[in-house]
Write a protein that holds these residues in place. Structure first.
Motif, PDB file in Angstrom:
ATOM      1  N   GLY A 180       0.815  -1.208   0.000  1.00  0.00           N
ATOM      2  CA  GLY A 180       0.000   0.000   0.000  1.00  0.00           C
ATOM      3  C   GLY A 180       0.843   1.250   0.000  1.00  0.00           C
ATOM      4  O   GLY A 180       2.083   1.192  -0.002  1.00  0.00           O
ATOM      5  N   CYS A 181       0.173   2.386   0.005  1.00  0.00           N
ATOM      6  CA  CYS A 181       0.813   3.696  -0.007  1.00  0.00           C
ATOM      7  C   CYS A 181       1.220   4.057   1.421  1.00  0.00           C
ATOM      8  O   CYS A 181       0.570   4.840   2.105  1.00  0.00           O
ATOM      9  N   GLY A 182       2.310   3.431   1.887  1.00  0.00           N
ATOM     10  CA  GLY A 182       2.715   3.555   3.286  1.00  0.00           C
ATOM     11  C   GLY A 182       1.984   2.533   4.136  1.00  0.00           C
ATOM     12  O   GLY A 182       0.915   2.027   3.762  1.00  0.00           O
ATOM     13  N   SER A 183       2.548   2.211   5.301  1.00  0.00           N
ATOM     14  CA  SER A 183       1.884   1.222   6.163  1.00  0.00           C
ATOM     15  C   SER A 183       0.569   1.758   6.714  1.00  0.00           C
ATOM     16  O   SER A 183      -0.342   0.978   7.024  1.00  0.00           O
ATOM     17  N   ASP A 184       0.421   3.096   6.818  1.00  0.00           N
ATOM     18  CA  ASP A 184      -0.857   3.630   7.296  1.00  0.00           C
ATOM     19  C   ASP A 184      -1.979   3.318   6.304  1.00  0.00           C
ATOM     20  O   ASP A 184      -3.127   3.085   6.705  1.00  0.00           O
ATOM     21  N   ASP A 185      -1.664   3.260   5.013  1.00  0.00           N
ATOM     22  CA  ASP A 185      -2.652   2.871   4.006  1.00  0.00           C
ATOM     23  C   ASP A 185      -3.027   1.396   4.160  1.00  0.00           C
ATOM     24  O   ASP A 185      -4.197   1.014   4.035  1.00  0.00           O
TER      25      ASP A 185
ATOM     26  N   ARG B 240       6.492   6.550  -0.121  1.00  0.00           N
ATOM     27  CA  ARG B 240       5.216   6.057   0.399  1.00  0.00           C
ATOM     28  C   ARG B 240       4.949   4.602   0.026  1.00  0.00           C
ATOM     29  O   ARG B 240       4.093   4.283  -0.799  1.00  0.00           O
ATOM     30  N   VAL B 241       5.681   3.691   0.653  1.00  0.00           N
ATOM     31  CA  VAL B 241       5.500   2.259   0.414  1.00  0.00           C
ATOM     32  C   VAL B 241       5.399   1.519   1.749  1.00  0.00           C
ATOM     33  O   VAL B 241       6.259   1.675   2.617  1.00  0.00           O
ATOM     34  N   GLY B 242       4.345   0.730   1.897  1.00  0.00           N
ATOM     35  CA  GLY B 242       4.189  -0.139   3.052  1.00  0.00           C
ATOM     36  C   GLY B 242       3.711  -1.502   2.595  1.00  0.00           C
ATOM     37  O   GLY B 242       3.337  -1.690   1.434  1.00  0.00           O
ATOM     38  N   TYR B 243       3.728  -2.453   3.518  1.00  0.00           N
ATOM     39  CA  TYR B 243       3.251  -3.796   3.174  1.00  0.00           C
ATOM     40  C   TYR B 243       2.780  -4.509   4.431  1.00  0.00           C
ATOM     41  O   TYR B 243       3.050  -4.072   5.552  1.00  0.00           O
ATOM     42  N   ALA B 244       2.063  -5.607   4.218  1.00  0.00           N
ATOM     43  CA  ALA B 244       1.680  -6.474   5.323  1.00  0.00           C
ATOM     44  C   ALA B 244       1.856  -7.912   4.897  1.00  0.00           C
ATOM     45  O   ALA B 244       1.710  -8.258   3.716  1.00  0.00           O
ATOM     46  N   VAL B 245       2.185  -8.759   5.872  1.00  0.00           N
ATOM     47  CA  VAL B 245       2.367 -10.188   5.657  1.00  0.00           C
ATOM     48  C   VAL B 245       1.348 -10.926   6.510  1.00  0.00           C
ATOM     49  O   VAL B 245       1.150 -10.592   7.687  1.00  0.00           O
ATOM     50  N   GLY B 246       0.688 -11.923   5.904  1.00  0.00           N
ATOM     51  CA  GLY B 246      -0.286 -12.705   6.642  1.00  0.00           C
ATOM     52  C   GLY B 246      -0.895 -13.778   5.762  1.00  0.00           C
ATOM     53  O   GLY B 246      -0.574 -13.882   4.567  1.00  0.00           O
ATOM     54  N   PRO B 247      -1.781 -14.592   6.309  1.00  0.00           N
ATOM     55  CA  PRO B 247      -2.397 -15.671   5.544  1.00  0.00           C
ATOM     56  C   PRO B 247      -3.095 -15.145   4.290  1.00  0.00           C
ATOM     57  O   PRO B 247      -3.713 -14.075   4.329  1.00  0.00           O
ATOM     58  N   PRO B 248      -3.010 -15.870   3.177  1.00  0.00           N
ATOM     59  CA  PRO B 248      -3.634 -15.408   1.924  1.00  0.00           C
ATOM     60  C   PRO B 248      -5.123 -15.091   2.059  1.00  0.00           C
ATOM     61  O   PRO B 248      -5.615 -14.196   1.364  1.00  0.00           O
TER      62      PRO B 248
END
Length: 345
Positions: free
Chosen positions: A80-85, A214-222
């Motif tokens: 997303g557009c930063g982790s806040d997004d 402005r780059v964020g990401y998240a990791v988790g189950p598909p």
């Protein structure tokens, strides 16, 4: 004629920390030690055709780079557009309007804001006296989505592993763990993303020095990632940002680790200098320190008049007024300490 507006939006202020332009700005906790070399190369090599076309939807190349960096399959990654997004999209994906969103207090100041703009009810649960999360208090809310930031912003303090595991084991819904400062901490809890009810969010804005991109990401189950993807939309990461972030994750990890170590060395030296001024910091595992100080907003304003910007907080639960000072090359820290000494006189 009065224009229609959402009643729930009328009293929401814009997110607007004090941003007077100063020669030394230590208010954002970003990496001020330079730019990742591979990311800089991508920036220099960008051509006109790359700017005039949309990026590929849902940032597949960035997902691949994140997957390699975190050791998961790309299907376990959303961006997303930063982790806040990413956090904002998670709130929309899993909560209906009016449902509860629980988080510690104090924590990342965007949490009450994101609650309001998404039409959910924020449930703020005070941190324990030792600054660990109050697991029982968070669980008692019954919230289907619980947010925890570790190391916590603005305190810099980590949540304990035991507390996080108990929260994940007993949460009635999803736990969103924000590890924006994980690269500075002694321990990461990214492995908790293997649980069926956990998403771990991270950012390229802090240790990797790409806040402006402005780059964020998240990791988790598909199964969870797929729902967040629906909420985020296809083009939330700009093409240039994606290419720079992917290059940094693929080639600049040693550079990032060296800069993080530099920031931690500065932090230790800063804590010692603040102690000589009679100021005791909270125990930080991030690239900043929090200094409880009565009248902190006025102190910060006087420091801005001396060309130094730090972040002030007022009336934080269990802390009171405080300054948050980010780590930077020592010449900038010296300037900040000089401004603080003059102000305290």
């Amino acid at each position: 004629m009065s224009l229609p507006s959402r009643a729930s939006y009328r009293d929401i202020p814009l997110y607007s920390p004090s941003k007077v332009k100063c020669g030394v700005d230590l208010s954002d906790n970003t990496n001020l030690f330079g730019m990742p070399p591979a990311a800089e190369r991508v920036l220099r090599e960008t051509v006109t055709t790359q700017v005039s076309r949309y990026p590929v939807g849902y940032a597949p190349d960035l997902k691949q780079a994140v997957a390699r960096y975190t050791g998961v399959d790309p299907s376990w990654v959303t961006t997303g557009c930063g982790s806040d997004d990413v956090i904002d999209s998670t709130v929309r994906a899993f909560l209906e309007p009016g449902e509860l969103f629980a988080f510690p207090d104090p924590t990342f100041v965007m949490m009450p804001y994101l609650s309001k703009v998404n039409g959910v009810r924020g449930a703020a649960v005070p941190l324990k006296p030792d600054f660990d999360i109050d697991v029982d208090g968070l669980l008692a809310t019954g919230a289907k989505l619980i947010y925890v930031c570790s190391p916590n912003n603005p305190t810099g303090t980590p949540a304990s592993r035991a507390a996080l595991e108990r929260l994940v084991d007993h949460a009635p819904g999803i736990v969103l763990l924000d590890e924006a400062y994980a690269e500075f901490a002694r321990e990461s809890h990214l492995d908790l993303a293997s649980r069926p009810n956990v998403l771990v969010a991270r950012t390229m804005s802090k240790a990797f020095g790409l806040a402006g991109m402005r780059v964020g990401y998240a990791v988790g189950p598909p199964t969870l990632v797929a729902e967040v993807e629906k909420a985020r939309g296809p083009y939330k990461v700009a093409g240039l940002s994606e290419r720079m972030a992917a290059a940094a994750l693929s080639e600049d990890v040693p550079w990032m680790k060296a800069r993080a170590e530099e920031a931690l060395a500065v932090r230790a030296r800063l804590v010692a200098e603040l102690e000589t001024l009679g100021l005791k910091t909270l125990p930080s595992e991030a690239n900043f320190v929090m200094v409880p100080l009565p009248g902190a907003p006025a102190v910060a304003e006087r420091m801005r008049q001396r060309d130094v910007n730090v972040r002030a907080f007022q009336g934080l639960k269990g802390i009171g007024d405080a300054l948050r000072i980010g780590c930077a090359p020592w010449t900038q820290i010296e300037a900040a300490l000089g401004a603080l000494r003059e102000t305290l006189r």
